[in-house]
Motif scaffolding. Structure first.
Motif, PDB file in Angstrom:
ATOM      1  N   ARG A 336       0.945   1.202  10.237  1.00 26.31           N
ATOM      2  CA  ARG A 336       0.414   0.656   8.994  1.00 26.31           C
ATOM      3  C   ARG A 336      -0.407   1.698   8.237  1.00 26.31           C
ATOM      4  N   GLY A 337      -1.135   2.562   8.972  1.00 22.67           N
ATOM      5  CA  GLY A 337      -1.891   3.616   8.316  1.00 22.67           C
ATOM      6  C   GLY A 337      -0.984   4.629   7.638  1.00 22.67           C
ATOM      7  N   LEU A 338       0.117   4.977   8.304  1.00 25.47           N
ATOM      8  CA  LEU A 338       1.080   5.912   7.731  1.00 25.47           C
ATOM      9  C   LEU A 338       1.703   5.336   6.464  1.00 25.47           C
ATOM     10  N   ALA A 339       2.079   4.074   6.503  1.00 29.33           N
ATOM     11  CA  ALA A 339       2.676   3.433   5.334  1.00 29.33           C
ATOM     12  C   ALA A 339       1.691   3.404   4.168  1.00 29.33           C
ATOM     13  N   ASN A 340       0.420   3.131   4.454  1.00 31.06           N
ATOM     14  CA  ASN A 340      -0.586   3.091   3.394  1.00 31.06           C
ATOM     15  C   ASN A 340      -0.784   4.466   2.780  1.00 31.06           C
ATOM     16  N   ALA A 341      -0.783   5.516   3.613  1.00 34.83           N
ATOM     17  CA  ALA A 341      -0.939   6.880   3.090  1.00 34.83           C
ATOM     18  C   ALA A 341       0.191   7.211   2.124  1.00 34.83           C
ATOM     19  N   HIS A 342       1.414   6.850   2.470  1.00 38.18           N
ATOM     20  CA  HIS A 342       2.544   7.122   1.574  1.00 38.18           C
ATOM     21  C   HIS A 342       2.421   6.322   0.278  1.00 38.18           C
ATOM     22  N   ARG A 343       1.921   5.106   0.352  1.00 36.88           N
ATOM     23  CA  ARG A 343       1.737   4.308  -0.870  1.00 36.88           C
ATOM     24  C   ARG A 343       0.723   4.972  -1.796  1.00 36.88           C
ATOM     25  N   LEU A 344      -0.364   5.491  -1.227  1.00 35.98           N
ATOM     26  CA  LEU A 344      -1.382   6.149  -2.042  1.00 35.98           C
ATOM     27  C   LEU A 344      -0.848   7.430  -2.672  1.00 35.98           C
ATOM     28  N   ILE A 345      -0.059   8.181  -1.927  1.00 37.03           N
ATOM     29  CA  ILE A 345       0.549   9.402  -2.468  1.00 37.03           C
ATOM     30  C   ILE A 345       1.469   9.056  -3.632  1.00 37.03           C
ATOM     31  N   ASP A 346       2.342   8.088  -3.439  1.00 33.92           N
ATOM     32  CA  ASP A 346       3.300   7.703  -4.478  1.00 33.92           C
ATOM     33  C   ASP A 346       2.579   7.227  -5.738  1.00 33.92           C
ATOM     34  N   ASP A 347       1.503   6.462  -5.549  1.00 29.68           N
ATOM     35  CA  ASP A 347       0.750   5.954  -6.697  1.00 29.68           C
ATOM     36  C   ASP A 347       0.114   7.102  -7.476  1.00 29.68           C
ATOM     37  N   ALA A 348      -0.490   8.047  -6.768  1.00 25.31           N
ATOM     38  CA  ALA A 348      -1.143   9.178  -7.441  1.00 25.31           C
ATOM     39  C   ALA A 348      -0.128  10.017  -8.201  1.00 25.31           C
ATOM     40  N   LEU A 349       1.023  10.290  -7.596  1.00 26.88           N
ATOM     41  CA  LEU A 349       2.051  11.079  -8.271  1.00 26.88           C
ATOM     42  C   LEU A 349       2.572  10.358  -9.504  1.00 26.88           C
ATOM     43  N   ALA A 350       2.715   9.052  -9.421  1.00 32.19           N
ATOM     44  CA  ALA A 350       3.198   8.268 -10.560  1.00 32.19           C
ATOM     45  C   ALA A 350       2.213   8.313 -11.732  1.00 32.19           C
ATOM     46  N   GLN A 351       0.922   8.588 -11.421  1.00 35.07           N
ATOM     47  CA  GLN A 351      -0.096   8.642 -12.469  1.00 35.07           C
ATOM     48  C   GLN A 351      -0.412  10.067 -12.916  1.00 35.07           C
TER      49      GLN A 351
END
Length: 488
Positions: A336-351
């Motif tokens: 779950r921690g790994l999945a959350n890290a990828h979500r945060l990365i994707d969100d930052a790149l999208a912005q």
């Protein structure tokens, strides 16, 4: 399931009234190796009968322990510290298997855990009350410090030896008894600490250990009239739930909760030193540290150089299983921690953020198993990105520039968290003004190694209340009793 079937946890189980045993109904939970995703063992899942037995044992032990001499209590803590140091090689391997933590870091954590028992051995002998001269000659007034009672202690998985050691050592030093609930992902290290306490001579029932479903156990323990105090290291969300439960019984609480530590690098800082230190500390324990530097704000005049050096250091770190020689960054502790890290990365790149290091599974690892993420660096991260507002708790570092002092302080104080914070400056004036303006329980100036047994650890705002460690740490386990006597 019998203890012989516990796998990695075969010597242990629940620890109640001085005995290791399985849950009464035989229920267990599996534990996963984060480096291989394989089951390495099973821990008991305590039921209501197990919890009631632990509470009764703690209550009985407390009545005798509270009357035990501080010198005897101190001796127990010192013997425990010595045993932990002697057993460090074996416990470190257990910790690495459970959490993926590199062996060198695991050994360092166990040294810190032993320091907690040593420190509180001394504090046990320095529990001071006081007397006051009364207004009339035939009256005496004094304040005694007495143990609060039975403590329910809940610790997290990221530092599975240090966190319970802080709670247990302070509680026992104050004269309390303990029921400790370690995180299910990494209960073995706490089990090893309890075994060291028992081997050092702890009376049966003084320290009880239960494992299993966190929500069920915490509600049962906190609502018990036997429990007088709650100590938690965990997320802010869990803290809110336990605070609500504690309020029902008007019980004392101390909580070390989430953090999102800002780092401010001012224009007069040694930028190469700052970037090197920040990168190496950021990825310690794979970034899964509540006090980890996790938001990096750098003066615009130094920003490009900082980004370049930070990314270079991140890319140089050796990633692999914690038990492998030379590993500097292990896997994350769970999926779950790994999945959350990828979500945060994707969100930052999208912005609009730029990926300048990592962002994917490291190359060179065998197979596709394990919760791995290469040390990741994001540049030009906007304030609106989730990672600037939510604790990443992983190997992802967001970087952004600032132009002036007031802007830097506003950015540092822009989250509801206030655990740790850091700044780099050669100016005494800047360092002093910034450290006083930042809203946090701890500030590191040109230094990120702020945790030590002799100093208080804790935060403000939604990062918690109370302090662990230092001379203040034992106070949360003591009640002040005022006694007024008239001489007849």
């Amino acid at each position: 399931m019998k203890r012989d079937d516990f796998g990695l946890y075969r010597p242990y189980g629940l620890h109640i009234a001085g005995q290791w045993r399985p849950a009464q109904d035989g229920a267990v939970r599996e534990v996963i190796d984060p480096a291989s995703e394989e089951v390495i063992g099973w821990i008991p899942a305590a039921g209501a009968a197990d919890l009631d037995a632990a509470l009764a044992a703690a209550q009985a032990a407390f009545q005798a322990w509270r009357r035990t001499s501080p010198w005897e209590r101190a001796a127990l803590l010192r013997r425990t510290a010595q045993l932990v140091r002697e057993r460090t090689p074996a416990i470190a391997e257990l910790m690495s298997a459970e959490t993926g933590k590199p062996l060198l870091q695991a050994r360092g954590e166990l040294s810190d855990a032993a320091d907690q028992f040593d420190w509180y051995a001394g504090e046990t002998q320095r529990i001071y009350g006081h007397t006051m001269e009364a207004r009339v000659p035939d009256v005496r007034m004094q304040v005694r410090m007495e143990p609060v009672g039975v403590v329910a202690a809940f610790s997290a998985w990221n530092f599975p030896a240090l966190l319970p050691a802080r709670k247990i050592a302070a509680a026992l030093g104050a004269g309390c008894a303990v029921v400790v609930k370690p995180a299910s992902e990494a209960a073995g290290c706490c089990m090893a600490l309890v075994q060291a306490l028992q081997d050092a001579g702890a009376p049966a029932g003084l320290v009880n250990l239960v494992t299993g479903d966190s929500s069920f156990i915490s509600e049962h323990l906190v609502r018990s009239p036997i429990v007088a105090k709650i100590s938690l290291t965990g997320s802010t969300g869990v803290g809110r739930r336990l605070l609500a439960l504690a309020a029902e019984g008007v019980k004392r609480v101390s909580m070390e909760l989430g953090g999102h530590a800002p780092v401010l690098v001012f224009e007069d800082a040694d930028v190469e030193h700052a970037a090197e230190q920040c990168a190496r500390f950021k990825y310690r324990n794979c970034g899964q540290v509540c006090a980890s530097p996790s938001r990096f704000y750098v003066h615009r005049s130094l920003y490009a150089r900082f980004c370049e050096r930070f990314a270079a250091v991140a890319g140089s770190l050796r990633v692999g299983p914690g038990l492998a020689e030379g590993t500097e960054v292990g896997p994350m502790a769970n999926r779950r921690g790994l999945a959350n890290a990828h979500r945060l990365i994707d969100d930052a790149l999208a912005q609009g953020a730029r990926l300048i290091a990592g962002g994917r599974r490291p190359e060179g690892l065998p197979g596709d198993k394990g919760y791995y993420l290469a040390p990741t660096v994001l540049a030009d991260v906007p304030p609106s990105a989730r990672i600037m507002r939510e604790e990443p708790f992983g190997p992802v570092a967001p970087l952004a520039p600032f132009d002036g002092f007031d802007e830097a302080i506003a950015l540092a104080n822009s989250t509801p968290y206030g655990l740790a914070s850091y700044l780099f400056s050669r100016s005494l004036k800047t360092a002093t003004m910034a450290s006083e303006a930042i809203e946090a329980g701890m500030v590191g100036v040109n230094d990120l190694a702020i945790a030590s047994a002799e100093m208080p650890f804790g935060g403000v705002k939604e990062s918690g209340m109370g302090r662990e460690g230092g001379a203040l740490g034992i106070r949360d386990y003591l009640e002040a009793k005022y006694i007024r006597t008239r001489l007849l």
